[in-house]
Write a protein that holds these residues in place. Structure first.
Motif, PDB file in Angstrom:
ATOM      1  N   LEU A 151      -1.573   5.870  -0.137  1.00  0.00           N
ATOM      2  CA  LEU A 151      -3.008   5.809  -0.403  1.00  0.00           C
ATOM      3  C   LEU A 151      -3.747   6.984   0.242  1.00  0.00           C
ATOM      4  O   LEU A 151      -3.493   7.340   1.395  1.00  0.00           O
ATOM      5  CB  LEU A 151      -3.576   4.490   0.123  1.00  0.00           C
ATOM      6  N   VAL A 167       0.874  -1.174   0.000  1.00  0.00           N
ATOM      7  CA  VAL A 167       0.000   0.000   0.000  1.00  0.00           C
ATOM      8  C   VAL A 167       0.907   1.219   0.000  1.00  0.00           C
ATOM      9  O   VAL A 167       1.691   1.425   0.932  1.00  0.00           O
ATOM     10  CB  VAL A 167      -0.922   0.007   1.237  1.00  0.00           C
ATOM     11  N   LEU A 224      -8.617  -2.211  -1.411  1.00  0.00           N
ATOM     12  CA  LEU A 224      -7.797  -3.412  -1.543  1.00  0.00           C
ATOM     13  C   LEU A 224      -8.514  -4.486  -2.366  1.00  0.00           C
ATOM     14  O   LEU A 224      -7.899  -5.201  -3.151  1.00  0.00           O
ATOM     15  CB  LEU A 224      -7.469  -3.975  -0.161  1.00  0.00           C
ATOM     16  N   ILE A 236      -2.048   0.468  -4.902  1.00  0.00           N
ATOM     17  CA  ILE A 236      -1.877  -0.793  -4.196  1.00  0.00           C
ATOM     18  C   ILE A 236      -1.304  -1.803  -5.181  1.00  0.00           C
ATOM     19  O   ILE A 236      -1.854  -2.022  -6.258  1.00  0.00           O
ATOM     20  CB  ILE A 236      -3.209  -1.309  -3.626  1.00  0.00           C
TER      21      ILE A 236
END
Length: 294
Positions: A15, A12, A61, A72
Protein backbone atom coordinates in the motif's frame (compact mmCIF):
# COMPACT_ATOMS: atom_id res chain seq x y z
CA UNK A 1 -2.85 -32.78 14.88
CA UNK A 2 -1.78 -29.14 14.86
CA UNK A 3 -4.48 -26.48 14.80
CA UNK A 4 -5.04 -25.00 11.32
CA UNK A 5 -3.51 -21.60 10.67
CA UNK A 6 -6.02 -18.77 11.29
CA UNK A 7 -7.66 -17.42 8.15
CA UNK A 8 -6.58 -13.97 7.03
CA UNK A 9 -9.44 -11.49 7.19
CA UNK A 10 -7.42 -8.60 5.74
CA UNK A 11 -4.30 -8.54 3.57
CA UNK A 12 -2.62 -5.16 3.07
CA UNK A 13 -0.25 -5.55 0.12
CA UNK A 14 2.21 -2.89 -1.02
CA UNK A 15 0.00 0.00 0.00
CA UNK A 16 1.18 3.49 -0.94
CA UNK A 17 -0.53 6.86 -0.66
CA UNK A 18 0.59 10.18 -2.13
CA UNK A 19 -0.93 13.66 -2.07
CA UNK A 20 -0.12 16.50 -4.49
CA UNK A 21 2.04 19.34 -3.19
CA UNK A 22 0.42 22.81 -2.92
CA UNK A 23 1.92 23.91 -6.23
CA UNK A 24 0.58 20.81 -7.96
CA UNK A 25 3.91 20.09 -9.63
CA UNK A 26 4.88 17.06 -7.56
CA UNK A 27 3.53 14.80 -4.85
CA UNK A 28 4.37 13.80 -1.30
CA UNK A 29 4.36 10.16 -0.30
CA UNK A 30 2.66 9.83 3.09
CA UNK A 31 3.41 6.11 3.41
CA UNK A 32 4.56 3.40 1.07
CA UNK A 33 5.37 -0.30 0.71
CA UNK A 34 3.05 -1.18 3.60
CA UNK A 35 2.41 -4.90 4.10
CA UNK A 36 0.62 -6.64 6.98
CA UNK A 37 -2.20 -9.11 7.66
CA UNK A 38 -5.04 -9.30 10.15
CA UNK A 39 -6.42 -12.73 11.00
CA UNK A 40 -10.05 -13.57 11.68
CA UNK A 41 -10.96 -12.80 15.28
CA UNK A 42 -7.74 -10.88 15.85
CA UNK A 43 -7.46 -7.40 17.38
CA UNK A 44 -4.67 -5.34 15.78
CA UNK A 45 -3.63 -1.84 16.84
CA UNK A 46 -1.53 0.58 14.81
CA UNK A 47 0.73 3.08 16.58
CA UNK A 48 2.68 5.95 15.04
CA UNK A 49 3.29 9.67 15.34
CA UNK A 50 0.96 12.22 13.74
CA UNK A 51 1.69 12.60 10.04
CA UNK A 52 2.51 8.96 9.29
CA UNK A 53 -0.86 8.40 7.57
CA UNK A 54 -2.67 6.29 10.17
CA UNK A 55 -6.13 7.75 9.53
CA UNK A 56 -5.53 7.74 5.77
CA UNK A 57 -4.67 4.05 5.95
CA UNK A 58 -7.82 3.31 7.96
CA UNK A 59 -9.93 5.29 5.47
CA UNK A 60 -8.49 3.17 2.67
CA UNK A 61 -9.36 0.03 4.65
CA UNK A 62 -12.89 1.38 5.06
CA UNK A 63 -13.19 2.11 1.33
CA UNK A 64 -13.53 5.85 1.98
CA UNK A 65 -10.27 6.65 0.17
CA UNK A 66 -8.20 4.99 -2.53
CA UNK A 67 -4.49 4.12 -2.45
CA UNK A 68 -2.03 5.48 -4.97
CA UNK A 69 -0.59 1.97 -5.31
CA UNK A 70 -1.12 -1.40 -3.73
CA UNK A 71 -4.25 -3.23 -2.71
CA UNK A 72 -6.27 -4.45 0.25
CA UNK A 73 -7.86 -7.90 0.15
CA UNK A 74 -10.78 -8.60 2.50
CA UNK A 75 -11.61 -12.29 2.53
CA UNK A 76 -10.74 -13.17 -1.05
CA UNK A 77 -11.86 -9.93 -2.69
CA UNK A 78 -10.09 -6.65 -3.35
CA UNK A 79 -12.03 -3.82 -1.74
CA UNK A 80 -13.59 -1.20 -3.97
CA UNK A 81 -15.46 1.29 -1.85
CA UNK A 82 -17.34 1.12 1.46
CA UNK A 83 -19.13 -2.01 2.62
CA UNK A 84 -21.44 -2.95 5.47
CA UNK A 85 -19.00 -5.77 6.18
CA UNK A 86 -16.60 -3.07 7.45
CA UNK A 87 -17.95 -0.83 10.20
CA UNK A 88 -16.11 2.31 11.33
CA UNK A 89 -16.03 4.02 14.73
CA UNK A 90 -14.63 7.51 14.18
CA UNK A 91 -12.79 9.85 16.56
CA UNK A 92 -15.95 11.91 16.78
CA UNK A 93 -19.25 10.17 17.44
CA UNK A 94 -20.60 10.98 13.93
CA UNK A 95 -24.20 10.67 15.12
CA UNK A 96 -27.12 12.32 13.34
CA UNK A 97 -28.17 15.06 15.80
CA UNK A 98 -31.89 14.97 14.95
CA UNK A 99 -32.16 11.25 15.69
CA UNK A 100 -32.48 9.51 19.04
CA UNK A 101 -30.11 6.80 20.24
CA UNK A 102 -32.50 4.13 19.00
CA UNK A 103 -32.99 5.78 15.60
CA UNK A 104 -29.25 6.35 15.05
CA UNK A 105 -28.64 2.64 15.52
CA UNK A 106 -31.78 1.63 13.62
CA UNK A 107 -30.63 3.65 10.64
CA UNK A 108 -27.59 1.38 10.35
CA UNK A 109 -29.56 -1.79 11.02
CA UNK A 110 -32.17 -1.06 8.34
CA UNK A 111 -29.39 -0.29 5.87
CA UNK A 112 -28.14 -3.85 6.30
CA UNK A 113 -31.43 -5.71 6.72
CA UNK A 114 -33.91 -3.79 4.57
CA UNK A 115 -36.70 -6.36 4.89
CA UNK A 116 -36.89 -6.48 8.69
CA UNK A 117 -40.07 -5.20 10.30
CA UNK A 118 -40.00 -2.43 12.92
CA UNK A 119 -40.34 -4.79 15.88
CA UNK A 120 -37.39 -6.91 14.80
CA UNK A 121 -35.25 -3.83 14.13
CA UNK A 122 -36.09 -2.37 17.53
CA UNK A 123 -35.34 -5.63 19.36
CA UNK A 124 -32.02 -5.95 17.55
CA UNK A 125 -31.07 -2.34 18.37
CA UNK A 126 -32.07 -2.80 22.00
CA UNK A 127 -29.67 -5.75 22.30
CA UNK A 128 -26.72 -3.50 21.45
CA UNK A 129 -27.99 -0.53 23.47
CA UNK A 130 -28.08 -2.83 26.49
CA UNK A 131 -24.65 -4.21 25.60
CA UNK A 132 -23.03 -0.76 25.92
CA UNK A 133 -25.04 0.05 29.06
CA UNK A 134 -27.27 2.75 27.57
CA UNK A 135 -30.57 1.21 28.66
CA UNK A 136 -32.94 4.08 29.38
CA UNK A 137 -31.33 6.43 26.85
CA UNK A 138 -33.12 5.02 23.81
CA UNK A 139 -35.10 8.19 23.06
CA UNK A 140 -32.41 10.73 23.90
CA UNK A 141 -30.84 12.76 21.11
CA UNK A 142 -27.04 13.30 21.00
CA UNK A 143 -27.39 16.79 22.55
CA UNK A 144 -28.77 15.10 25.67
CA UNK A 145 -25.87 12.65 26.00
CA UNK A 146 -22.40 13.03 27.48
CA UNK A 147 -19.32 12.55 25.32
CA UNK A 148 -18.83 9.02 26.60
CA UNK A 149 -22.46 8.13 25.97
CA UNK A 150 -22.23 9.40 22.40
CA UNK A 151 -19.24 7.16 21.77
CA UNK A 152 -21.18 4.25 23.26
CA UNK A 153 -23.91 4.88 20.69
CA UNK A 154 -21.28 4.90 17.94
CA UNK A 155 -19.87 1.60 19.18
CA UNK A 156 -23.34 0.05 19.48
CA UNK A 157 -24.18 1.22 15.96
CA UNK A 158 -21.00 -0.34 14.56
CA UNK A 159 -21.57 -3.68 16.29
CA UNK A 160 -25.29 -3.73 15.43
CA UNK A 161 -24.67 -4.42 11.76
CA UNK A 162 -22.55 -7.43 12.76
CA UNK A 163 -19.61 -6.48 10.52
CA UNK A 164 -16.89 -8.91 9.58
CA UNK A 165 -14.35 -6.20 10.42
CA UNK A 166 -14.51 -3.34 12.92
CA UNK A 167 -12.33 -0.30 12.17
CA UNK A 168 -11.67 2.29 14.89
CA UNK A 169 -9.88 5.61 14.59
CA UNK A 170 -8.84 6.63 18.12
CA UNK A 171 -12.46 6.37 19.31
CA UNK A 172 -11.64 7.24 22.94
CA UNK A 173 -9.03 9.97 22.47
CA UNK A 174 -11.33 12.89 23.34
CA UNK A 175 -12.71 11.31 26.51
CA UNK A 176 -11.64 11.73 30.10
CA UNK A 177 -9.51 8.94 31.61
CA UNK A 178 -12.33 7.39 33.66
CA UNK A 179 -14.78 7.23 30.73
CA UNK A 180 -12.05 5.99 28.38
CA UNK A 181 -11.16 3.18 30.78
CA UNK A 182 -14.79 2.14 31.12
CA UNK A 183 -15.27 2.00 27.34
CA UNK A 184 -12.02 0.07 26.90
CA UNK A 185 -13.31 -2.54 29.33
CA UNK A 186 -16.58 -2.78 27.43
CA UNK A 187 -14.76 -3.13 24.12
CA UNK A 188 -12.62 -5.95 25.53
CA UNK A 189 -15.74 -7.72 26.78
CA UNK A 190 -17.68 -7.32 23.53
CA UNK A 191 -14.80 -8.43 21.31
CA UNK A 192 -14.21 -11.51 23.47
CA UNK A 193 -17.88 -12.42 23.29
CA UNK A 194 -18.22 -11.88 19.52
CA UNK A 195 -14.68 -12.82 18.38
CA UNK A 196 -14.79 -9.59 16.39
CA UNK A 197 -11.98 -8.94 13.91
CA UNK A 198 -10.79 -5.43 14.80
CA UNK A 199 -8.29 -2.84 13.61
CA UNK A 200 -7.71 0.24 15.74
CA UNK A 201 -5.53 3.34 15.54
CA UNK A 202 -4.29 4.68 18.84
CA UNK A 203 -1.64 6.92 20.39
CA UNK A 204 -2.15 5.31 23.80
CA UNK A 205 0.44 2.62 24.53
CA UNK A 206 -1.45 1.12 27.48
CA UNK A 207 -4.63 1.00 25.39
CA UNK A 208 -2.78 -0.97 22.72
CA UNK A 209 -1.31 -3.37 25.29
CA UNK A 210 -4.75 -3.95 26.81
CA UNK A 211 -6.66 -4.46 23.56
CA UNK A 212 -4.34 -5.78 20.88
CA UNK A 213 -3.14 -9.24 19.98
CA UNK A 214 -0.54 -7.58 17.75
CA UNK A 215 0.65 -3.98 17.42
CA UNK A 216 1.82 -2.55 14.08
CA UNK A 217 4.46 0.17 14.48
CA UNK A 218 4.61 2.89 11.81
CA UNK A 219 7.64 5.15 11.38
CA UNK A 220 7.44 8.91 11.08
CA UNK A 221 6.02 10.44 7.93
CA UNK A 222 6.34 11.42 5.21
CA UNK A 223 7.44 8.19 3.50
CA UNK A 224 6.32 6.21 6.54
CA UNK A 225 6.85 2.47 6.66
CA UNK A 226 5.90 -0.42 8.93
CA UNK A 227 8.88 -0.74 11.24
CA UNK A 228 7.88 -3.98 12.92
CA UNK A 229 4.96 -5.91 14.31
CA UNK A 230 4.89 -6.54 18.06
CA UNK A 231 3.17 -9.65 19.37
CA UNK A 232 1.45 -9.06 22.70
CA UNK A 233 3.05 -11.42 25.23
CA UNK A 234 0.56 -10.70 28.01
CA UNK A 235 -2.20 -13.28 28.59
CA UNK A 236 -5.59 -12.68 26.97
CA UNK A 237 -7.12 -12.60 30.45
CA UNK A 238 -5.37 -9.27 31.14
CA UNK A 239 -7.41 -6.35 32.46
CA UNK A 240 -6.64 -2.69 33.10
CA UNK A 241 -6.46 -3.50 36.79
CA UNK A 242 -3.98 -6.39 36.62
CA UNK A 243 -1.90 -6.10 33.44
CA UNK A 244 0.81 -3.99 35.12
CA UNK A 245 1.54 -6.92 37.46
CA UNK A 246 2.51 -9.25 34.62
CA UNK A 247 6.30 -9.62 34.24
CA UNK A 248 6.01 -8.98 30.49
CA UNK A 249 4.16 -5.68 30.92
CA UNK A 250 7.14 -3.37 31.40
CA UNK A 251 9.30 -5.01 28.69
CA UNK A 252 6.36 -4.57 26.31
CA UNK A 253 5.67 -0.99 27.36
CA UNK A 254 9.34 0.00 27.30
CA UNK A 255 9.76 -1.47 23.81
CA UNK A 256 6.84 0.59 22.49
CA UNK A 257 8.06 3.78 24.18
CA UNK A 258 11.56 3.24 22.79
CA UNK A 259 10.04 2.95 19.34
CA UNK A 260 8.03 6.16 19.64
CA UNK A 261 10.89 8.16 21.18
CA UNK A 262 13.81 6.94 19.09
CA UNK A 263 13.33 4.21 16.50
CA UNK A 264 10.36 5.79 14.70
CA UNK A 265 12.69 8.63 13.74
CA UNK A 266 15.85 6.65 12.95
CA UNK A 267 14.24 3.82 11.00
CA UNK A 268 15.68 4.93 7.67
CA UNK A 269 19.09 3.86 8.96
CA UNK A 270 17.71 0.34 9.46
CA UNK A 271 16.38 0.30 5.90
CA UNK A 272 19.75 1.37 4.53
CA UNK A 273 21.38 -1.52 6.39
CA UNK A 274 19.62 -3.83 3.88
CA UNK A 275 18.14 -5.99 6.65
CA UNK A 276 14.56 -4.82 6.16
CA UNK A 277 12.03 -6.66 3.98
CA UNK A 278 8.76 -4.64 3.75
CA UNK A 279 6.83 -7.77 2.73
CA UNK A 280 7.83 -9.48 5.98
CA UNK A 281 8.17 -6.87 8.74
CA UNK A 282 10.05 -8.28 11.73
CA UNK A 283 7.86 -9.73 14.47
CA UNK A 284 9.07 -9.19 18.02
CA UNK A 285 7.79 -10.54 21.34
CA UNK A 286 9.00 -8.34 24.21
CA UNK A 287 9.20 -10.39 27.36
CA UNK A 288 10.85 -10.39 30.77
CA UNK A 289 14.07 -12.33 31.25
CA UNK A 290 13.55 -15.85 32.71
CA UNK A 291 15.04 -14.76 36.05
CA UNK A 292 12.65 -11.83 36.35
CA UNK A 293 9.65 -13.80 35.11
CA UNK A 294 10.29 -16.41 37.78
Amino acid sequence: MADPAPRKAIRVEGLRKCFPTPDGKSETEVFGDVWFDIHEGEFVCLIGHSGCGKTTLLNILAGLDKPTDGTIIVGDKEIDGPSLDRAVVFQGHALMPWMSTMKNIAFAVTSRWKNWDKAKVRAHCQKYIDMVHLTGAEEKRPSMLSGGMKQRVGIARAFSIEPKILLMDEPFSALDALTRGSLQDELVSICKATHQTSFMITHDIDEAILLADRIVLMTNGPEARVCEIVKNTLPKSRTRQNMHTDPNYYPMRNHLIEFLVNRSKSFRDEISAATYDPRNPPVVEPAASPDRAA
